[in-house]
Design a protein around this motif. Sequence first.
Motif, PDB file in Angstrom:
ATOM      1  N   LEU A 105      -4.550  -7.562   9.656  1.00 42.76           N
ATOM      2  CA  LEU A 105      -3.373  -8.429   9.547  1.00 42.76           C
ATOM      3  C   LEU A 105      -2.812  -8.418   8.126  1.00 42.76           C
ATOM      4  CD1 LEU A 105      -4.643 -11.466  11.648  1.00 42.76           C
ATOM      5  CD2 LEU A 105      -2.668 -10.026  12.203  1.00 42.76           C
ATOM      6  N   LEU A 106      -3.700  -8.544   7.147  1.00 43.04           N
ATOM      7  CA  LEU A 106      -3.263  -8.545   5.751  1.00 43.04           C
ATOM      8  C   LEU A 106      -2.638  -7.213   5.348  1.00 43.04           C
ATOM      9  CD1 LEU A 106      -6.184 -10.461   4.030  1.00 43.04           C
ATOM     10  CD2 LEU A 106      -3.801 -11.172   4.143  1.00 43.04           C
ATOM     11  N   LYS A 107      -3.309  -6.124   5.688  1.00 39.81           N
ATOM     12  CA  LYS A 107      -2.832  -4.810   5.250  1.00 39.81           C
ATOM     13  C   LYS A 107      -1.542  -4.399   5.956  1.00 39.81           C
ATOM     14  CE  LYS A 107      -6.037  -1.587   4.452  1.00 39.81           C
ATOM     15  NZ  LYS A 107      -7.269  -0.796   4.584  1.00 39.81           N
ATOM     16  N   SER A 108      -1.485  -4.558   7.258  1.00 38.84           N
ATOM     17  CA  SER A 108      -0.307  -4.082   7.995  1.00 38.84           C
ATOM     18  C   SER A 108       0.938  -4.882   7.630  1.00 38.84           C
ATOM     19  CB  SER A 108      -0.555  -4.107   9.502  1.00 38.84           C
ATOM     20  OG  SER A 108      -0.789  -5.423   9.956  1.00 38.84           O
ATOM     21  N   ASN A 109       0.821  -6.203   7.573  1.00 37.75           N
ATOM     22  CA  ASN A 109       1.987  -7.026   7.261  1.00 37.75           C
ATOM     23  C   ASN A 109       2.421  -6.902   5.802  1.00 37.75           C
ATOM     24  OD1 ASN A 109       2.714  -8.572   9.784  1.00 37.75           O
ATOM     25  ND2 ASN A 109       0.525  -8.950   9.661  1.00 37.75           N
ATOM     26  N   SER A 110       1.476  -6.853   4.884  1.00 35.00           N
ATOM     27  CA  SER A 110       1.846  -6.736   3.471  1.00 35.00           C
ATOM     28  C   SER A 110       2.369  -5.338   3.159  1.00 35.00           C
ATOM     29  CB  SER A 110       0.670  -7.081   2.561  1.00 35.00           C
ATOM     30  OG  SER A 110      -0.400  -6.173   2.737  1.00 35.00           O
ATOM     31  N   SER A 111       1.900  -4.347   3.883  1.00 30.61           N
ATOM     32  CA  SER A 111       2.406  -2.984   3.704  1.00 30.61           C
ATOM     33  C   SER A 111       3.879  -2.915   4.075  1.00 30.61           C
ATOM     34  CB  SER A 111       1.591  -2.007   4.556  1.00 30.61           C
ATOM     35  OG  SER A 111       2.027  -0.695   4.350  1.00 30.61           O
ATOM     36  N   SER A 112       4.259  -3.592   5.143  1.00 33.12           N
ATOM     37  CA  SER A 112       5.674  -3.646   5.537  1.00 33.12           C
ATOM     38  C   SER A 112       6.500  -4.309   4.441  1.00 33.12           C
ATOM     39  CB  SER A 112       5.839  -4.423   6.839  1.00 33.12           C
ATOM     40  OG  SER A 112       5.173  -3.777   7.883  1.00 33.12           O
ATOM     41  N   PHE A 113       5.987  -5.403   3.880  1.00 35.70           N
ATOM     42  CA  PHE A 113       6.667  -6.100   2.796  1.00 35.70           C
ATOM     43  C   PHE A 113       6.837  -5.185   1.583  1.00 35.70           C
ATOM     44  CE2 PHE A 113       6.043  -8.570  -1.157  1.00 35.70           C
ATOM     45  CZ  PHE A 113       7.169  -9.362  -1.130  1.00 35.70           C
ATOM     46  N   MET A 114       5.776  -4.499   1.202  1.00 38.16           N
ATOM     47  CA  MET A 114       5.828  -3.629   0.018  1.00 38.16           C
ATOM     48  C   MET A 114       6.688  -2.397   0.256  1.00 38.16           C
ATOM     49  SD  MET A 114       4.305  -4.951  -2.551  1.00 38.16           S
ATOM     50  CE  MET A 114       4.035  -3.540  -3.623  1.00 38.16           C
ATOM     51  N   SER A 115       6.753  -1.920   1.486  1.00 36.73           N
ATOM     52  CA  SER A 115       7.553  -0.729   1.800  1.00 36.73           C
ATOM     53  C   SER A 115       9.044  -0.975   1.620  1.00 36.73           C
ATOM     54  CB  SER A 115       7.258  -0.248   3.217  1.00 36.73           C
ATOM     55  OG  SER A 115       5.939   0.247   3.280  1.00 36.73           O
ATOM     56  N   GLU A 116       9.464  -2.242   1.624  1.00 33.17           N
ATOM     57  CA  GLU A 116      10.867  -2.565   1.365  1.00 33.17           C
ATOM     58  C   GLU A 116      11.254  -2.184  -0.063  1.00 33.17           C
ATOM     59  OE1 GLU A 116      11.323  -6.721   2.197  1.00 33.17           O
ATOM     60  OE2 GLU A 116      10.812  -6.478   4.314  1.00 33.17           O
ATOM     61  N   GLN A 117      10.264  -2.053  -0.934  1.00 30.86           N
ATOM     62  CA  GLN A 117      10.514  -1.724  -2.340  1.00 30.86           C
ATOM     63  C   GLN A 117      10.297  -0.238  -2.630  1.00 30.86           C
ATOM     64  OE1 GLN A 117       8.490  -4.491  -4.929  1.00 30.86           O
ATOM     65  NE2 GLN A 117       8.452  -5.992  -3.287  1.00 30.86           N
ATOM     66  N   GLY A 118       9.920   0.524  -1.634  1.00 30.30           N
ATOM     67  CA  GLY A 118       9.666   1.951  -1.819  1.00 30.30           C
ATOM     68  C   GLY A 118       8.464   2.376  -1.003  1.00 30.30           C
ATOM     69  N   LYS A 119       8.138   3.637  -1.100  1.00 33.00           N
ATOM     70  CA  LYS A 119       7.009   4.184  -0.332  1.00 33.00           C
ATOM     71  C   LYS A 119       5.719   3.490  -0.762  1.00 33.00           C
ATOM     72  CE  LYS A 119       4.858   8.502   0.918  1.00 33.00           C
ATOM     73  NZ  LYS A 119       5.229   9.188   2.104  1.00 33.00           N
TER      74      LYS A 119
END
Length: 146
Positions: free
Chosen positions: A74-88
């Motif tokens: 849950l932490l990794k998948s959701n935060s990865s989506s958040f961080m991907s908004e700023q780049g790869k």
Amino acid sequence: MSHTYTKNHFHIVFSTKGRRKLISKPTQPKLWAYMAGICKNTGIWAHAIGGIEDHIHALVELPPAMAVAKAVNLLKSNSSSFMSEQGKFSWQEGYAAFSVSASNVPAVKRYVLNQAEHHRKISFEDEFLILLKKHGIEFDLKYVFD
């Protein structure tokens, strides 16, 4: 016993893929807050979330029916989506999780919240190996890092 009584505290650690320094200092408080929101929305109690440019530490308390692997996902998948908004962006595939006794929560919380200071003295790689050894986790060094 008619009720369930638990205290499932875990110190969770994972890094960015390839331990790339993708979590900029200005982004860090936003990411930690976002991850705390993920916890709140999924029934996880976040005692502390912190880290530096290439990894995070989270001290969490899990509900009785939630496995550590589910919480990390849950932490990794959701935060990865958040961080991907700023780049790869992506997290490493694995993680480490260590049980924490209730009496040790304050010390682990301080440790999690003081990562920047801590890493002036020690690298993530050395820190991670120390944590594995401290908790009696057997490992083969060739498989620990990418």
